[in-house]
Design a protein around this motif. Structure first.
Motif, mmCIF file in Angstrom:
data_model
loop_
_atom_site.group_PDB
_atom_site.id
_atom_site.type_symbol
_atom_site.label_atom_id
_atom_site.label_comp_id
_atom_site.label_asym_id
_atom_site.label_seq_id
_atom_site.Cartn_x
_atom_site.Cartn_y
_atom_site.Cartn_z
ATOM 1 N N MET A 1 71.057 24.269 98.687
ATOM 2 C CA MET A 1 70.165 23.259 98.158
ATOM 3 C C MET A 1 70.745 21.881 98.451
ATOM 4 O O MET A 1 71.888 21.606 98.128
ATOM 5 C CB MET A 1 70.006 23.468 96.646
ATOM 6 C CG MET A 1 69.046 22.485 96.041
ATOM 7 S SD MET A 1 68.829 22.637 94.269
ATOM 8 C CE MET A 1 68.188 24.260 94.107
ATOM 9 N N THR A 2 69.973 21.033 99.090
ATOM 10 C CA THR A 2 70.437 19.701 99.453
ATOM 11 C C THR A 2 70.234 18.752 98.289
ATOM 12 O O THR A 2 69.129 18.598 97.792
ATOM 13 C CB THR A 2 69.663 19.188 100.680
ATOM 14 O OG1 THR A 2 69.857 20.114 101.756
ATOM 15 C CG2 THR A 2 70.142 17.828 101.104
ATOM 16 N N GLU A 3 71.293 18.113 97.856
ATOM 17 C CA GLU A 3 71.246 17.116 96.795
ATOM 18 C C GLU A 3 71.559 15.762 97.395
ATOM 19 O O GLU A 3 72.191 15.661 98.444
ATOM 20 C CB GLU A 3 72.252 17.456 95.691
ATOM 21 C CG GLU A 3 72.015 18.790 95.015
ATOM 22 C CD GLU A 3 70.694 18.874 94.264
ATOM 23 O OE1 GLU A 3 70.202 17.832 93.773
ATOM 24 O OE2 GLU A 3 70.149 19.980 94.177
ATOM 25 N N ILE A 7 74.148 13.865 101.077
ATOM 26 C CA ILE A 7 73.532 13.338 102.290
ATOM 27 C C ILE A 7 74.258 12.106 102.806
ATOM 28 O O ILE A 7 74.965 11.416 102.077
ATOM 29 C CB ILE A 7 72.034 13.015 102.108
ATOM 30 C CG1 ILE A 7 71.841 11.827 101.168
ATOM 31 C CG2 ILE A 7 71.253 14.221 101.661
ATOM 32 C CD1 ILE A 7 70.502 11.172 101.355
ATOM 33 N N ASP A 64 71.667 16.038 105.830
ATOM 34 C CA ASP A 64 72.416 16.863 104.877
ATOM 35 C C ASP A 64 73.769 17.258 105.461
ATOM 36 O O ASP A 64 74.093 16.906 106.606
ATOM 37 C CB ASP A 64 71.607 18.077 104.425
ATOM 38 C CG ASP A 64 71.386 19.138 105.498
ATOM 39 O OD1 ASP A 64 72.046 19.105 106.566
ATOM 40 O OD2 ASP A 64 70.545 20.024 105.269
ATOM 41 N N VAL A 70 66.719 15.300 106.591
ATOM 42 C CA VAL A 70 65.948 15.658 105.394
ATOM 43 C C VAL A 70 65.187 14.473 104.809
ATOM 44 O O VAL A 70 64.501 14.612 103.797
ATOM 45 C CB VAL A 70 66.847 16.306 104.319
ATOM 46 C CG1 VAL A 70 67.409 17.633 104.819
ATOM 47 C CG2 VAL A 70 67.956 15.370 103.884
ATOM 48 N N VAL A 96 60.668 12.341 102.561
ATOM 49 C CA VAL A 96 61.695 13.347 102.313
ATOM 50 C C VAL A 96 61.079 14.694 102.650
ATOM 51 O O VAL A 96 59.916 14.954 102.303
ATOM 52 C CB VAL A 96 62.183 13.320 100.840
ATOM 53 C CG1 VAL A 96 63.132 14.474 100.553
ATOM 54 C CG2 VAL A 96 62.866 11.984 100.539
ATOM 55 N N HIS A 99 60.982 20.551 101.305
ATOM 56 C CA HIS A 99 61.902 21.456 100.611
ATOM 57 C C HIS A 99 63.064 20.731 99.934
ATOM 58 O O HIS A 99 63.856 21.365 99.233
ATOM 59 C CB HIS A 99 62.423 22.532 101.569
ATOM 60 C CG HIS A 99 63.364 22.013 102.615
ATOM 61 N ND1 HIS A 99 62.913 21.349 103.744
ATOM 62 C CD2 HIS A 99 64.705 22.036 102.703
ATOM 63 C CE1 HIS A 99 63.950 21.002 104.484
ATOM 64 N NE2 HIS A 99 65.053 21.409 103.873
ATOM 65 N N CYS A 100 63.147 19.419 100.106
ATOM 66 C CA CYS A 100 64.245 18.639 99.516
ATOM 67 C C CYS A 100 63.767 17.591 98.513
ATOM 68 O O CYS A 100 64.571 16.782 98.042
ATOM 69 C CB CYS A 100 65.040 17.947 100.623
ATOM 70 S SG CYS A 100 65.919 19.074 101.702
ATOM 71 N N ARG A 101 62.497 17.605 98.172
ATOM 72 C CA ARG A 101 61.967 16.586 97.268
ATOM 73 C C ARG A 101 62.448 16.821 95.838
ATOM 74 O O ARG A 101 62.838 17.924 95.474
ATOM 75 C CB ARG A 101 60.447 16.571 97.327
ATOM 76 C CG ARG A 101 59.961 16.065 98.670
ATOM 77 C CD ARG A 101 58.460 16.006 98.778
ATOM 78 N NE ARG A 101 58.099 15.665 100.152
ATOM 79 C CZ ARG A 101 56.986 16.024 100.734
ATOM 80 N NH1 ARG A 101 56.090 16.712 100.070
ATOM 81 N NH2 ARG A 101 56.751 15.683 101.989
ATOM 82 N N ARG A 103 65.091 15.644 94.399
ATOM 83 C CA ARG A 103 66.541 15.846 94.303
ATOM 84 C C ARG A 103 67.308 14.538 94.425
ATOM 85 O O ARG A 103 68.519 14.546 94.607
ATOM 86 C CB ARG A 103 66.994 16.833 95.368
ATOM 87 C CG ARG A 103 66.361 18.185 95.197
ATOM 88 C CD ARG A 103 66.851 19.167 96.208
ATOM 89 N NE ARG A 103 66.095 20.397 96.074
ATOM 90 C CZ ARG A 103 66.078 21.343 96.970
ATOM 91 N NH1 ARG A 103 66.771 21.206 98.082
ATOM 92 N NH2 ARG A 103 65.381 22.425 96.784
ATOM 93 N N ILE A 105 66.998 12.247 96.872
ATOM 94 C CA ILE A 105 67.205 11.788 98.247
ATOM 95 C C ILE A 105 66.349 10.560 98.543
ATOM 96 O O ILE A 105 66.830 9.581 99.126
ATOM 97 C CB ILE A 105 66.929 12.930 99.246
ATOM 98 C CG1 ILE A 105 67.971 14.039 99.043
ATOM 99 C CG2 ILE A 105 66.943 12.412 100.687
ATOM 100 C CD1 ILE A 105 67.660 15.334 99.753
#
Length: 156
Positions: A1-3, A7, A64, A70, A96, A99-101, A103, A105
């Motif tokens: 999971m990208t936080e 990044i 990421d 991302v 964004v 799949h990374c919203r 979070r 970013i």
């Protein structure tokens, strides 16, 4: 999971164009405007080259820990005569990956752009968002942006 904490924000590279276009196309408005083909139309690469050459434009990506793009945004620094000759920053194409919203970013990208605009002597940062993008409007208001203009468009 990208936080957001994992990044890196850097200038976009030619090899990032497909990922950027993919994010631009990943909503109802963008899907009608963009052309997702393999290979991408040359017009995207020509536009990237023009952005890259313009000293007042920065197209950046959020990457990421594995090197995947991302998020993205474009910051334009617009010199002007008004407001006692101050420059203004204009944010465009803030995206964004789906799949990374939610979070952090997007918030990190916008905060980077605001700091960069300030560092370049801008007195304010503005952005436009389509009137149908209600979630985006709430996001920007949460970051301190206020409704201030009535936007108008003339398409060719």
């Amino acid at each position: 999971m990208t936080e957001a904490s994992s990044i890196t924000i850097r200038r976009a590279r030619r090899e990032d164009v497909a990922a950027i276009v993919g994010m631009l196309a990943d909503d109802p408005l963008g899907s009608a405007r963009e052309r997702i083909e393999n290979p991408l139309p040359q017009s995207y690469y020509d536009a990237f080259a023009r952005v890259e050459r313009d000293p007042n434009l920065q197209l950046v990506v959020a990457v990421d820990g594995e090197g995947a793009v991302v998020g993205c945004l474009q910051l334009a620094v617009l010199p002007g005569i008004s407001s006692q000759g101050s420059s203004r920053g204009l944010l465009e194409d803030v995206r964004v990956a789906k799949h990374c919203r939610s979070r952090g970013i997007g918030e990190q990208l916008v905060q980077w752009a605001v700091a960069e605009a300030r560092a370049q002597g801008c007195m304010l940062v503005e952005l436009l968002t389509h009137h149908t993008r209600v979630d985006a409007q709430r996001f920007y208001e949460r970051l301190g942006f206020a409704r201030s203009h009535v936007g108008m468009t003339l398409r060719f």
